[in-house]
Design a protein around this motif. Sequence first.
Motif, PDB file in Angstrom:
ATOM      1  N   GLY A  91     -14.590  90.452  66.824  1.00 32.79           N
ATOM      2  CA  GLY A  91     -14.781  91.463  66.052  1.00 32.79           C
ATOM      3  C   GLY A  91     -15.763  92.535  66.489  1.00 32.79           C
ATOM      4  N   ALA A  92     -15.976  92.521  67.720  1.00 30.96           N
ATOM      5  CA  ALA A  92     -17.044  93.304  68.480  1.00 30.96           C
ATOM      6  C   ALA A  92     -16.945  94.739  68.150  1.00 30.96           C
ATOM      7  CB  ALA A  92     -17.415  93.258  69.931  1.00 30.96           C
ATOM      8  N   ALA A  93     -18.040  95.429  67.656  1.00 28.63           N
ATOM      9  CA  ALA A  93     -17.954  96.700  67.593  1.00 28.63           C
ATOM     10  C   ALA A  93     -16.750  97.193  66.430  1.00 28.63           C
ATOM     11  CB  ALA A  93     -17.809  97.893  68.683  1.00 28.63           C
ATOM     12  N   LEU A  94     -16.578  96.493  65.552  1.00 21.98           N
ATOM     13  CA  LEU A  94     -15.458  96.593  64.400  1.00 21.98           C
ATOM     14  C   LEU A  94     -15.878  97.791  63.765  1.00 21.98           C
ATOM     15  CD1 LEU A  94     -12.831  95.141  63.166  1.00 21.98           C
ATOM     16  CD2 LEU A  94     -14.649  94.311  61.350  1.00 21.98           C
ATOM     17  N   ARG A  95     -14.915  98.647  63.648  1.00 24.83           N
ATOM     18  CA  ARG A  95     -15.024  99.748  62.672  1.00 24.83           C
ATOM     19  C   ARG A  95     -14.365 100.028  61.263  1.00 24.83           C
ATOM     20  NH1 ARG A  95     -16.453 101.042  67.646  1.00 24.83           N
ATOM     21  NH2 ARG A  95     -17.584 102.725  68.192  1.00 24.83           N
ATOM     22  N   GLY A  96     -13.546  99.116  60.986  1.00 24.30           N
ATOM     23  CA  GLY A  96     -12.766  99.146  59.738  1.00 24.30           C
ATOM     24  C   GLY A  96     -11.712  97.887  59.811  1.00 24.30           C
ATOM     25  N   GLY A  97     -11.038  97.723  58.469  1.00 26.88           N
ATOM     26  CA  GLY A  97     -10.066  96.746  58.234  1.00 26.88           C
ATOM     27  C   GLY A  97     -10.834  95.536  57.866  1.00 26.88           C
ATOM     28  N   ASP A  98      -9.781  94.468  57.767  1.00 26.55           N
ATOM     29  CA  ASP A  98     -10.396  93.069  57.435  1.00 26.55           C
ATOM     30  C   ASP A  98      -9.883  92.112  58.582  1.00 26.55           C
ATOM     31  OD1 ASP A  98     -10.770  93.806  55.153  1.00 26.55           O
ATOM     32  OD2 ASP A  98      -9.273  92.992  53.895  1.00 26.55           O
ATOM     33  N   LEU A  99     -10.813  91.605  59.433  1.00 29.19           N
ATOM     34  CA  LEU A  99     -10.722  90.598  60.369  1.00 29.19           C
ATOM     35  C   LEU A  99     -10.826  89.132  59.573  1.00 29.19           C
ATOM     36  CD1 LEU A  99     -10.284  89.907  63.088  1.00 29.19           C
ATOM     37  CD2 LEU A  99     -12.687  90.481  63.843  1.00 29.19           C
ATOM     38  N   ILE A 111     -20.950  91.928  66.632  1.00 28.45           N
ATOM     39  CA  ILE A 111     -22.104  92.527  67.445  1.00 28.45           C
ATOM     40  C   ILE A 111     -21.686  93.967  67.487  1.00 28.45           C
ATOM     41  CG2 ILE A 111     -20.590  91.962  69.709  1.00 28.45           C
ATOM     42  CD1 ILE A 111     -23.485  92.058  71.015  1.00 28.45           C
ATOM     43  N   ASP A 112     -22.650  94.734  67.190  1.00 20.81           N
ATOM     44  CA  ASP A 112     -22.551  96.113  67.028  1.00 20.81           C
ATOM     45  C   ASP A 112     -21.659  96.750  66.066  1.00 20.81           C
ATOM     46  OD1 ASP A 112     -23.057  98.704  67.812  1.00 20.81           O
ATOM     47  OD2 ASP A 112     -22.011  98.924  69.436  1.00 20.81           O
ATOM     48  N   MET A 113     -21.316  95.934  65.065  1.00 18.29           N
ATOM     49  CA  MET A 113     -20.386  96.103  64.128  1.00 18.29           C
ATOM     50  C   MET A 113     -20.779  97.472  63.244  1.00 18.29           C
ATOM     51  SD  MET A 113     -19.324  93.392  61.144  1.00 18.29           S
ATOM     52  CE  MET A 113     -18.220  93.955  59.752  1.00 18.29           C
ATOM     53  N   LYS A 114     -19.976  98.303  63.097  1.00 16.67           N
ATOM     54  CA  LYS A 114     -19.946  99.652  62.440  1.00 16.67           C
ATOM     55  C   LYS A 114     -19.104 100.146  61.228  1.00 16.67           C
ATOM     56  CE  LYS A 114     -21.038 101.687  66.757  1.00 16.67           C
ATOM     57  NZ  LYS A 114     -20.853 100.659  67.828  1.00 16.67           N
TER      58      LYS A 114
END
Length: 224
Positions: A91-99, A111-114
């Motif tokens: 989920g690096a730099a994840l911006r939306g949704g469900d993981l 990491i760097d999750m937004k």
Amino acid sequence: MEGPAINLRIRELLGEGYGHIVVQNPLAKHSLGVGILNRLKLDFEGSLGYFGCGLIDGPNVHIKGRVGWSCAENMMAGVVVIDKNAGSTFGAALRGGDLVCKGDVGSRTGIDMKGGTILIGGRAGAFTGFMMQRGRIVILGNAGPNLGDSLYDGTIFVGGTIASLGVDAVPGEITDVEAGWLERKLAAYGMKAPNGVGNLTKIVAGKQLWNYDNLEPAEKKIAL
């Protein structure tokens, strides 16, 4: 079929109007299911390699196996569910949704999750939530060292033990609103907090690194 051919075929079927596509025997190939920008139910009956399902915006993906490094990197929207374990930088730099990973995940998850939500059914490796800016990470098992290191904003919840907190990551108090959200979100994926959501440990930013570049050298030493 090689990875690029599989991705091309998925796009062709999507263009023909298919709303549910199943990929059998993916054989842990790298970069499968990337760049899908539409609603789609996509099932992988096996494991994926590195960079699976990256750069997606909308699909509902179910992976009936494991995933390698950087699954769902830069995901914008949709749902990705992994039945087993995941590698590093999940989920690096994840911006939306469900993981969602039902098993364990590697280091630097989120990491760097937004934005968005990462749910982990098992353990999480070192530096999970590193440089996290927004969103939520829920770890039902134990968390490795340096959890939330350089956390700028966002929230991390942990059901097990925490090896150590990273720079500027501090405990917080779970609110009733958050407890209700946690119950609903976990139930949606058949998951449950080991001792109830009220007993999860909440980690937030201490905000000592905010406007870090404006600090004097002596203040930087104190913050670190």
